[in-house]
Design a protein around this motif. Structure first.
Motif, short mmCIF file in Angstrom:
data_model
loop_
_atom_site.label_atom_id
_atom_site.label_comp_id
_atom_site.label_asym_id
_atom_site.label_seq_id
_atom_site.Cartn_x
_atom_site.Cartn_y
_atom_site.Cartn_z
N GLY A 1 0.74 -1.21 0.02
CA GLY A 1 0.02 0.09 0.04
C GLY A 1 0.87 1.25 -0.07
O GLY A 1 0.65 2.21 -0.81
N LEU A 2 1.80 1.43 0.87
CA LEU A 2 2.69 2.50 0.89
C LEU A 2 3.61 2.73 -0.14
O LEU A 2 3.85 3.87 -0.65
CB LEU A 2 3.59 2.27 2.06
CG LEU A 2 3.05 2.36 3.53
CD1 LEU A 2 4.02 2.21 4.56
CD2 LEU A 2 2.30 4.12 3.80
N TYR A 3 4.09 1.47 -0.85
CA TYR A 3 5.12 1.78 -2.01
C TYR A 3 4.77 1.65 -3.33
O TYR A 3 4.97 2.29 -4.26
CB TYR A 3 6.33 0.91 -1.64
CG TYR A 3 7.34 1.15 -0.68
CD1 TYR A 3 8.22 2.15 -0.61
CD2 TYR A 3 7.09 0.43 0.46
CE1 TYR A 3 9.13 2.26 0.22
CE2 TYR A 3 8.04 0.74 1.68
CZ TYR A 3 8.98 1.74 1.56
OH TYR A 3 9.64 1.78 2.65
N ALA A 4 3.76 0.83 -3.79
CA ALA A 4 2.94 0.62 -5.02
C ALA A 4 1.95 1.26 -5.55
O ALA A 4 1.87 1.29 -6.65
CB ALA A 4 2.69 -0.68 -4.85
N ILE A 5 1.44 2.35 -4.72
CA ILE A 5 0.30 3.33 -5.45
C ILE A 5 0.95 4.77 -5.16
O ILE A 5 0.82 5.25 -6.31
CB ILE A 5 -0.95 2.71 -4.51
CG1 ILE A 5 -1.41 1.53 -4.96
CG2 ILE A 5 -1.92 3.86 -4.91
CD1 ILE A 5 -2.85 0.88 -4.32
N GLY A 6 0.81 5.21 -4.07
CA GLY A 6 1.15 6.72 -3.74
C GLY A 6 2.11 7.05 -4.54
O GLY A 6 2.12 8.12 -5.53
N PRO A 7 3.56 6.40 -4.59
CA PRO A 7 4.66 6.98 -5.17
C PRO A 7 4.34 6.97 -6.81
O PRO A 7 4.98 7.68 -7.47
CB PRO A 7 5.78 6.24 -4.97
CG PRO A 7 5.33 5.66 -3.40
CD PRO A 7 4.03 5.57 -3.77
N VAL A 8 3.78 6.00 -7.29
CA VAL A 8 3.55 5.54 -8.73
C VAL A 8 2.50 6.60 -9.28
O VAL A 8 2.90 7.27 -10.29
CB VAL A 8 2.93 4.14 -9.08
CG1 VAL A 8 2.42 4.01 -10.33
CG2 VAL A 8 3.86 2.87 -8.63
N ILE A 9 1.40 6.99 -8.52
CA ILE A 9 0.84 7.91 -8.86
C ILE A 9 1.07 9.49 -8.82
O ILE A 9 0.85 10.16 -9.71
CB ILE A 9 -0.72 8.10 -8.03
CG1 ILE A 9 -1.39 6.61 -8.30
CG2 ILE A 9 -1.56 9.31 -8.47
CD1 ILE A 9 -2.76 6.53 -7.50
N LYS A 10 2.08 9.60 -7.92
CA LYS A 10 2.75 10.88 -7.84
C LYS A 10 3.84 11.01 -9.27
O LYS A 10 3.80 12.26 -9.85
CB LYS A 10 3.57 10.78 -6.62
CG LYS A 10 4.80 12.27 -6.53
CD LYS A 10 5.99 11.84 -5.72
CE LYS A 10 6.80 13.10 -5.84
NZ LYS A 10 7.90 12.80 -4.85
N GLU A 11 4.48 9.94 -9.54
CA GLU A 11 5.36 10.13 -10.88
C GLU A 11 4.41 10.34 -12.02
O GLU A 11 4.92 11.07 -12.77
CB GLU A 11 6.09 8.92 -10.90
CG GLU A 11 7.16 8.35 -9.95
CD GLU A 11 8.08 9.54 -9.94
OE1 GLU A 11 8.41 9.95 -11.22
OE2 GLU A 11 8.56 10.19 -9.00
N TYR A 12 3.02 9.78 -12.01
CA TYR A 12 2.41 9.92 -13.26
C TYR A 12 2.13 11.53 -13.26
O TYR A 12 2.15 12.15 -14.36
CB TYR A 12 1.00 9.39 -13.14
CG TYR A 12 0.82 8.08 -13.16
CD1 TYR A 12 1.95 7.27 -14.06
CD2 TYR A 12 -0.12 7.11 -12.87
CE1 TYR A 12 2.02 5.93 -14.05
CE2 TYR A 12 -0.12 6.01 -12.85
CZ TYR A 12 0.80 5.17 -13.48
OH TYR A 12 0.77 3.78 -13.70
#
Length: 238
Positions: free
Chosen positions: A65-76
């Motif tokens: 939850g912490l690593y696989a969604i938030g940082p990915v969407i931020k990069e988008y």
């Protein structure tokens, strides 16, 4: 939308399988930990096998939850990929839902692998009640920690590397919780901190079928509000 959503889920799963580090820490490492800890303390006490079974599952849900969604969407947003997604036939929301559904699929898969390992290695059978409790842990945990990851990522939107603060939060959650051992029984301060944080209430759902409604409700609402605040505050062109 159904076809687009299916394609988005499939696309995210392909990306996941191509990242060897992600596959190792999500699918292989949890099984390794479960076998090691189970053999150390669970051979003479089947109670601990169930205890560490859900502890490892909760650890994986927290990390994912912490690593696989938030940082990915931020990069988008930070890299301008969101503009490209806006021009595609499917909506951006479909892409994000596909990302979340792919994570649920991966977590349910590791749940299944852990259950098979528990039976083959320790003779522990996961009952239907425990299966339902585990699935609830996955859904609630992924919701809470995904929004927490989003909040931490968008709070640090101008910096490319936000894994440091996410890692700090992750280990605080993990080592103040009863994921691997009931540490709260030996230290009242850690017990108090762990029970106020979201991991212990989620573990209580899976292990005991009980939970603190107030604490759980707080963590279901608070990260969403914090993320919304930082999202609106960010100056990224959407």
């Amino acid at each position: 939308m159904g076809r687009y959503l299916y394609n988005a889920i499939f696309y995210q799963l392909i990306i996941f399988l191509r990242i060897k580090q992600a596959v190792f820490f999500t699918l292989i490492f949890p099984v390794f930990l479960f076998i090691i800890f189970g053999n150390i303390w669970g051979k003479s006490d089947i109670w601990y096998v169930e205890f560490i079974f859900f502890g490892v599952l909760a650890m994986t849900v927290t990390s994912d939850g912490l690593y696989a969604i938030g940082p990915v969407i931020k990069e988008y947003y930070a890299n301008g990929l969101i503009k490209y997604l806006n021009k595609m036939p499917q909506s951006v929301l479909t892409h994000f839902v596909g990302l979340i559904m792919s994570r649920i699929f991966v977590l349910v898969s590791i749940f299944l692998v852990l259950a098979i390992t528990a039976f083959l290695v320790f003779g522990y059978v996961v009952t239907l009640t425990k299966i339902l409790a585990g699935l609830l842990l996955i859904v609630l945990g992924l919701f809470i920690f995904s929004f927490m990851g989003l909040a931490l990522s968008f709070a640090n939107i101008k910096h490319k590397n936000d894994k440091g603060i996410i890692g700090f939060v992750y280990y605080i959650f993990l080592f103040t919780s009863d994921a691997f051992y009931p540490v709260g029984e030996f230290n009242s301060t850690i017990k108090m901190i762990g029970n106020l944080l979201p991991l212990n209430p989620l573990l209580q759902i899976a292990r005991e079928g009980t939970f603190s409604l107030f604490i759980l409700a707080f963590w279901l609402i608070f990260p969403v509000c914090v993320f919304y605040y930082f999202y609106k505050k960010s100056d990224i062109t959407r």
